[in-house]
Motif scaffolding. Structure first.
Motif, PDB file in Angstrom:
ATOM      1  N   HIS A 118       5.607   6.360   5.439  1.00 44.11           N
ATOM      2  CA  HIS A 118       4.242   5.868   5.211  1.00 44.11           C
ATOM      3  C   HIS A 118       4.085   4.451   5.774  1.00 44.11           C
ATOM      4  O   HIS A 118       3.075   4.138   6.426  1.00 44.11           O
ATOM      5  CB  HIS A 118       3.961   5.896   3.708  1.00 44.11           C
ATOM      6  N   GLN A 147     -10.821   9.590   8.081  1.00 41.07           N
ATOM      7  CA  GLN A 147      -9.414   9.552   7.687  1.00 41.07           C
ATOM      8  C   GLN A 147      -8.980  10.762   6.881  1.00 41.07           C
ATOM      9  O   GLN A 147      -7.787  11.025   6.769  1.00 41.07           O
ATOM     10  CB  GLN A 147      -9.124   8.298   6.862  1.00 41.07           C
ATOM     11  N   PHE A 148      -9.938  11.506   6.311  1.00 38.59           N
ATOM     12  CA  PHE A 148      -9.569  12.581   5.392  1.00 38.59           C
ATOM     13  C   PHE A 148      -8.598  13.569   6.016  1.00 38.59           C
ATOM     14  O   PHE A 148      -7.571  13.900   5.427  1.00 38.59           O
ATOM     15  CB  PHE A 148     -10.801  13.331   4.877  1.00 38.59           C
ATOM     16  N   PHE A 188      -4.587  12.766  -1.591  1.00 31.92           N
ATOM     17  CA  PHE A 188      -4.275  11.645  -0.704  1.00 31.92           C
ATOM     18  C   PHE A 188      -5.371  11.484   0.346  1.00 31.92           C
ATOM     19  O   PHE A 188      -5.817  10.375   0.626  1.00 31.92           O
ATOM     20  CB  PHE A 188      -2.913  11.891  -0.052  1.00 31.92           C
ATOM     21  N   GLY A 189      -5.832  12.604   0.915  1.00 31.99           N
ATOM     22  CA  GLY A 189      -6.911  12.547   1.898  1.00 31.99           C
ATOM     23  C   GLY A 189      -8.205  12.039   1.297  1.00 31.99           C
ATOM     24  O   GLY A 189      -8.872  11.168   1.862  1.00 31.99           O
ATOM     25  N   ALA A 217      -5.115  12.102   6.905  1.00 30.46           N
ATOM     26  CA  ALA A 217      -4.463  11.683   5.656  1.00 30.46           C
ATOM     27  C   ALA A 217      -4.042  12.919   4.851  1.00 30.46           C
ATOM     28  O   ALA A 217      -2.976  12.920   4.227  1.00 30.46           O
ATOM     29  CB  ALA A 217      -5.393  10.795   4.836  1.00 30.46           C
ATOM     30  N   GLU A 227       0.926   3.865  -3.108  1.00 27.20           N
ATOM     31  CA  GLU A 227       0.396   5.207  -2.845  1.00 27.20           C
ATOM     32  C   GLU A 227       1.482   6.275  -2.960  1.00 27.20           C
ATOM     33  O   GLU A 227       1.223   7.369  -3.474  1.00 27.20           O
ATOM     34  CB  GLU A 227      -0.265   5.254  -1.469  1.00 27.20           C
ATOM     35  N   GLY A 257       0.812  -1.216   0.000  1.00 29.12           N
ATOM     36  CA  GLY A 257       0.000   0.000   0.000  1.00 29.12           C
ATOM     37  C   GLY A 257       0.846   1.268   0.000  1.00 29.12           C
ATOM     38  O   GLY A 257       0.679   2.134  -0.866  1.00 29.12           O
ATOM     39  N   ASN A 316     -13.048   8.141   3.284  1.00 28.05           N
ATOM     40  CA  ASN A 316     -13.968   8.307   4.407  1.00 28.05           C
ATOM     41  C   ASN A 316     -13.611   9.570   5.180  1.00 28.05           C
ATOM     42  O   ASN A 316     -12.487  10.027   5.179  1.00 28.05           O
ATOM     43  CB  ASN A 316     -14.021   7.070   5.314  1.00 28.05           C
ATOM     44  N   ASN A 367       1.512   3.305   8.786  1.00 32.46           N
ATOM     45  CA  ASN A 367       0.555   2.201   8.610  1.00 32.46           C
ATOM     46  C   ASN A 367       0.775   1.099   9.638  1.00 32.46           C
ATOM     47  O   ASN A 367      -0.181   0.504  10.137  1.00 32.46           O
ATOM     48  CB  ASN A 367       0.648   1.631   7.194  1.00 32.46           C
ATOM     49  N   HIS A 369      -8.552   8.200   0.523  1.00 33.23           N
ATOM     50  CA  HIS A 369      -8.839   7.267   1.610  1.00 33.23           C
ATOM     51  C   HIS A 369     -10.332   6.983   1.748  1.00 33.23           C
ATOM     52  O   HIS A 369     -10.720   6.022   2.401  1.00 33.23           O
ATOM     53  CB  HIS A 369      -8.207   7.743   2.915  1.00 33.23           C
ATOM     54  N   SER A 374      -0.664   2.303  12.921  1.00 35.06           N
ATOM     55  CA  SER A 374      -2.130   2.265  12.841  1.00 35.06           C
ATOM     56  C   SER A 374      -2.644   0.836  12.971  1.00 35.06           C
ATOM     57  O   SER A 374      -3.639   0.590  13.656  1.00 35.06           O
ATOM     58  CB  SER A 374      -2.615   2.857  11.516  1.00 35.06           C
TER      59      SER A 374
END
Length: 198
Positions: free
Chosen positions: A72, A44-45, A35-36, A48, A7, A3, A41, A76, A39, A79
């Motif tokens: 990155h 996360q905006f 990028f935001g 992100a 990305e 990912g 949703n 991740n 994602h 998270s």
């Protein structure tokens, strides 16, 4: 791992390299915004977007995609560890113990799940320490953060219009805002499409 690589190649290497002619500021903003939105949703905006801005700035200053891929991947990983720890905790059980005033039940639940709470605490402390150190370093070295301008960039009055109001960007933004709106309402695009097809 895959990912962050994909990305970063898409939102930093490909996108930043193509639009940096419009100016560093607008390039960093657009990279973060796309990028935001990508994602998909609302939750996360915002973070992100912030991470996208930071990674775009790092890529523009260093020219090395491996740095942004590493950062990155680290984000991740953290998270994922937080999610794994949070999935092990029954928030409803904790809430019911607290709401009913059952201290003994609450303490028993905590003691039975001590490894999970310890892992969660360590992750939070580690992230807090990194955030504090990063904030201090940003304050100390604030004069090193700057946005360069180059002679070939588009004039300030037309940058936003050129970059954001072109058909491709408008389709991207409308599509992902629609996805985010549907997600907020508990609707998925795939369910809408499957209902239309069937």
């Amino acid at each position: 791992i895959i990912g962050p690589i994909v990305e970063e190649l898409m939102f930093r290497k490909l996108l930043v390299d193509r639009i940096c002619q419009y100016g560093e500021g607008i390039t960093i903003f657009v990279s973060g915004m796309m990028f935001g939105l990508f994602h998909g949703n609302f939750a996360q905006f915002f973070y992100a977007f912030f991470i996208g801005v930071l990674l775009a700035y790092i890529y523009m200053r260093t020219g090395k995609i491996k740095y942004t891929i590493g950062i990155h991947s680290f984000i991740n990983t953290m998270s994922s560890l937080l999610m794994i720890a949070m999935q092990q905790i029954d928030i409803y059980a904790i809430s019911s113990y607290l709401d009913s005033g059952d201290r003994e039940g609450y303490m028993n639940y905590i003691m039975q799940n001590m490894p999970v709470f310890a892992m969660l605490g360590l992750i939070v402390m580690f992230l807090g320490a990194i955030t504090l150190i990063g904030t201090i370093l940003c304050i100390v070295f604030r004069k090193k953060f700057y946005i360069k301008s180059n002679s070939g960039e588009i004039a300030k009055g037309s940058r936003l219009k050129t970059v954001l109001l072109n058909p491709g960007m408008m389709i991207f933004v409308i599509y992902f805002i629609t996805i985010i709106g549907l997600t907020q309402c508990g609707i998925s695009l795939s369910s809408i499409l499957s209902n239309l097809i069937l």
